[in-house]
Scaffold this active site. Structure first.
Site, PDB file in Angstrom:
ATOM      1  N   CYS A   1      -1.882  -7.464   5.514  1.00  5.87           N
ATOM      2  CA  CYS A   1      -1.260  -8.747   5.157  1.00  5.87           C
ATOM      3  C   CYS A   1      -0.513  -9.374   6.221  1.00  5.87           C
ATOM      4  O   CYS A   1      -0.660 -10.611   6.294  1.00  5.87           O
ATOM      5  CB  CYS A   1      -0.574  -8.368   3.717  1.00  5.87           C
ATOM      6  SG  CYS A   1      -1.403  -8.361   2.307  1.00  5.87           S
TER       7      CYS A   1
ATOM      8  N   PHE B   1      13.561  -3.513   5.191  1.00  5.21           N
ATOM      9  CA  PHE B   1      12.577  -4.164   6.217  1.00  5.21           C
ATOM     10  C   PHE B   1      13.273  -4.412   7.489  1.00  5.21           C
ATOM     11  O   PHE B   1      12.881  -5.536   8.286  1.00  5.21           O
ATOM     12  CB  PHE B   1      11.846  -5.486   5.473  1.00  5.21           C
ATOM     13  CG  PHE B   1      10.378  -4.982   4.903  1.00  5.21           C
ATOM     14  CD1 PHE B   1      10.836  -4.338   3.645  1.00  5.21           C
ATOM     15  CD2 PHE B   1       9.181  -4.974   5.125  1.00  5.21           C
ATOM     16  CE1 PHE B   1       9.788  -3.760   2.905  1.00  5.21           C
ATOM     17  CE2 PHE B   1       8.193  -4.564   4.667  1.00  5.21           C
ATOM     18  CZ  PHE B   1       8.400  -3.902   3.214  1.00  5.21           C
TER      19      PHE B   1
ATOM     20  N   GLU C   1       0.968  -1.139   0.034  1.00  7.07           N
ATOM     21  CA  GLU C   1      -0.083  -0.120   0.005  1.00  7.07           C
ATOM     22  C   GLU C   1       0.946   1.202   0.056  1.00  7.07           C
ATOM     23  O   GLU C   1       1.974   1.280   0.780  1.00  7.07           O
ATOM     24  CB  GLU C   1      -0.771  -0.047   1.225  1.00  7.07           C
ATOM     25  CG  GLU C   1      -1.906  -1.258   1.265  1.00  7.07           C
ATOM     26  CD  GLU C   1      -3.110  -0.885   2.034  1.00  7.07           C
ATOM     27  OE1 GLU C   1      -3.373   0.123   2.769  1.00  7.07           O
ATOM     28  OE2 GLU C   1      -3.328  -2.321   2.644  1.00  7.07           O
TER      29      GLU C   1
HETATM   30  C1  UDX Z   1       2.938  -5.969   2.724  1.00  3.38           C
HETATM   31  C2  UDX Z   1       3.933  -6.484   1.748  1.00  3.38           C
HETATM   32  O1  UDX Z   1       5.073  -5.569   1.710  1.00  3.38           O
HETATM   33  C3  UDX Z   1       3.546  -6.756   0.302  1.00  3.38           C
HETATM   34  O2  UDX Z   1       4.498  -7.244  -0.374  1.00  3.38           O
HETATM   35  C4  UDX Z   1       2.230  -7.563   0.570  1.00  3.38           C
HETATM   36  O3  UDX Z   1       1.486  -8.092  -0.475  1.00  3.38           O
HETATM   37  C5  UDX Z   1       1.262  -7.185   1.598  1.00  3.38           C
HETATM   38  O4  UDX Z   1       1.553  -6.635   2.836  1.00  3.38           O
HETATM   39  P1  UDX Z   1       1.898  -3.559   3.075  1.00  3.38           P
HETATM   40  O5  UDX Z   1       0.955  -4.125   4.129  1.00  3.38           O
HETATM   41  O6  UDX Z   1       1.167  -2.480   2.078  1.00  3.38           O
HETATM   42  O7  UDX Z   1       2.549  -4.604   2.231  1.00  3.38           O
HETATM   43  O8  UDX Z   1       2.886  -2.778   4.036  1.00  3.38           O
HETATM   44  P2  UDX Z   1       4.702  -2.740   4.041  1.00  3.38           P
HETATM   45  O9  UDX Z   1       5.189  -1.685   3.572  1.00  3.38           O
HETATM   46  O10 UDX Z   1       5.060  -4.092   3.889  1.00  3.38           O
HETATM   47  O11 UDX Z   1       4.567  -2.839   5.693  1.00  3.38           O
HETATM   48  C6  UDX Z   1       3.935  -3.513   6.639  1.00  3.38           C
HETATM   49  C7  UDX Z   1       4.128  -3.011   8.052  1.00  3.38           C
HETATM   50  O12 UDX Z   1       5.457  -3.111   8.298  1.00  3.38           O
HETATM   51  C8  UDX Z   1       3.701  -1.549   8.189  1.00  3.38           C
HETATM   52  O13 UDX Z   1       3.153  -1.187   9.469  1.00  3.38           O
HETATM   53  C9  UDX Z   1       5.158  -0.873   8.233  1.00  3.38           C
HETATM   54  O14 UDX Z   1       5.478   0.271   9.013  1.00  3.38           O
HETATM   55  C10 UDX Z   1       6.153  -2.112   8.857  1.00  3.38           C
HETATM   56  N1  UDX Z   1       7.393  -1.853   8.653  1.00  3.38           N
HETATM   57  C11 UDX Z   1       7.927  -2.096   7.234  1.00  3.38           C
HETATM   58  C12 UDX Z   1       8.450  -1.492   9.576  1.00  3.38           C
HETATM   59  O15 UDX Z   1       7.987  -1.474  11.007  1.00  3.38           O
HETATM   60  N2  UDX Z   1       9.606  -1.642   9.296  1.00  3.38           N
HETATM   61  C13 UDX Z   1      10.060  -2.084   8.126  1.00  3.38           C
HETATM   62  O16 UDX Z   1      11.483  -1.938   7.855  1.00  3.38           O
HETATM   63  C14 UDX Z   1       9.228  -2.221   7.246  1.00  3.38           C
END
Ligand code: UDX
Length: 453
Positions: free
Chosen positions: A277, A266, A172
């Site tokens: 997700c 990540f 997203e």
């Molecule tokens: C995720 C997957 O990345 C995507 O491939 C899948 O299809 C759907 O789920 P999304 O949920 O949109 O996508 O967000 P993403 O950017 O992956 O972040 C998920 C959560 O992890 C967020 O709350 C974000 O803040 C957190 N996050 C992400 C961290 O806390 N640290 C990071 O380094 C990366």
């Protein structure tokens, strides 16, 4: 050469079932590639708004591309699954698979789509490929999608029809970019003809393609999201240890990520992961494993860690502010991450609930997510329209989602607007050095002075 391969023509008409996040982005991406695409949903409001070139949620660039595709006649909405599938060469199942109370995936929507596809294919003479894009636990597609379609249509997979699994990896906030040029395209095929047809659909996409069997494709989705969630929980656990030993976890993870076997993405410590997700998919694969008597200590810990991190963040707040009872918190960011109005599983909820429990009051601002967050809780939060309003007169500030506009707030703004110029940053929005000798007490998660306010 086998006949079907010789005769293979590029499919031109696509139907996408489900006008949720994944379905809409998928539909618009195919329309952008010139396919005539019909997206369907049982919710008439979603269908009408699509036909008017608009959408029911916010995603950067999506509305503009929908408008353009609808205007060009390449994208339209319908409430009739059977008619849309009948009129297409290839159909994508993009309905939701939410978590049931027991942690399993609720597959009822996938079930009813399979029935509609079966009905649509019953009277068709030509070849069709049905594609499962929804995240479904391994074994779902050959367990009931294929048998349902075969039973109702009277057609055999591998003969007149094929079924593929093609998981999505859209993030997203950058879903269009991810949809138009994904890192990789995974194609799980029931038979070679199905996989080849889907490969042709994707032939203009500049992405690596992996063709495998359908169960493997289903599992790749869960394994990917589980590993990404694991990386985040790992960084969060280290952030707590680093704080105790006066070490900056971001510097540590930069060093870790430079190892080409790992990569730096990540590994940003924060207040935990949310969204539609990660929590759902990790719970679903744990459920599947337990059902087969397989223990999942690692994945259990990943989820557990994600519950601990917001508690730890509130401890950090209490420590820094020195007692929060009766104080007003300027709470910045309610969505589960920036650039989205989505609040599903946002860590803002457990954090704010705890702040209230400790006797604090919350004045909250988010550029997009206030309506969705308001619908999630009946706590008496004061919602305001700008970060400036949130800061003005509040005691201290907390950042939960690092929206770009928050980076523009400087030390002078914090000093001018807050009663106590204290900023507790759950997302390391700033370089902590920016605040050194500026009269603002700043702490970010995993920062080395976190234990020495
Ligand atoms: C995720 C997957 O990345 C995507 O491939 C899948 O299809 C759907 O789920 P999304 O949920 O949109 O996508 O967000 P993403 O950017 O992956 O972040 C998920 C959560 O992890 C967020 O709350 C974000 O803040 C957190 N996050 C992400 C961290 O806390 N640290 C990071 O380094 C990366």
């Amino acid at each position: 050469m086998v006949k079907w391969l010789r005769d293979q023509v590029k499919p031109r008409k696509i139907s996408v079932i489900g006008i949720g996040y994944v379905g809409l982005v998928t539909g618009v991406v195919f329309a952008k590639h010139g396919f005539k695409t019909v997206c369907t949903d049982i919710n008439e409001m979603k269908v009408n708004s699509l036909n008017e070139g608009s959408i029911h949620f916010w995603e950067p660039g999506l509305k503009e591309l929908i408008e353009e595709s609808v205007r060009k006649g390449l994208l339209s909405g319908s409430t009739d699954n059977v008619e849309a599938v009948s009129g297409s060469d290839i159909s994508f199942i993009c309905v939701g698979t939410p978590t049931s109370p027991d942690g399993s995936s609720d597959l009822s929507a996938v079930h009813s789509c399979s029935e509609d596809i079966g009905k649509a294919l019953k009277d068709r003479g030509d070849y069709h490929v049905a594609v499962v894009k929804s995240s479904v636990p391994p074994g779902t597609t050959d367990g009931f999608v294929i048998p349902t379609i075969e039973k109702i249509s009277g057609k055999r997979v591998g003969e007149e029809i094929s079924v593929c699994v093609n998981p999505e990896f859209l993030r997203e906030g950058s879903a269009l970019q991810d949809g138009l040029s994904p890192d990789r395209i995974v194609i799980g095929e029931s038979d070679k003809r199905g996989g080849d047809t889907l490969s042709i659909v994707y032939e203009d996409f500049p992405s690596l393609k992996l063709v495998c069997d359908i169960r493997t494709a289903e599992m790749i989705k869960y394994a990917t999201n589980s590993l990404l969630a694991t990386k985040i929980s790992f960084a969060n656990e280290f952030s707590r240890i680093c704080e105790e030993y006066n070490i900056d976890v971001y510097e540590v993870m930069r060093g870790v990520g430079l190892d080409s076997r790992i990569n730096p993405r990540f590994l940003d410590a924060g207040v935990g992961f949310g969204g539609s997700c990660f929590p759902k998919d990790v719970k679903a694969i744990i459920f599947q494993a337990k059902k087969a008597n397989i223990e999942t200590p690692l994945l259990d810990a990943v989820l557990n860690n994600n519950e601990i991190q917001p508690l730890h963040f509130v401890d950090l707040i209490k420590k820094y502010v020195g007692g929060i009872r009766g104080k007003t918190v300027a709470f910045l960011g309610l969505s589960f991450k920036p650039n989205t109005d989505d609040t599903r599983e946002t860590r803002a909820l457990p954090i704010i609930e705890l702040l209230y429990k400790e006797g604090a009051r919350v004045k909250a601002y988010d550029p997009k997510a206030i309506p969705n967050f308001r619908a999630m809780t009946n706590l008496h939060i004061e919602y305001v329209n700008s970060w400036e309003e949130a800061l003005r007169g509040s005691d201290f500030a907390v950042i939960q989602a690092d929206w770009k506009e928050f980076r523009e707030i400087n030390a002078e703004d914090y000093k001018r607007l807050l009663k106590l110029p204290i900023v507790i940053d759950g997302r390391r929005t700033y370089d902590p050095n920016e605040f050194v000798n500026k009269g603002v007490k700043y702490v970010g998660v995993g920062w080395k002075n976190a234990r020495n306010p």
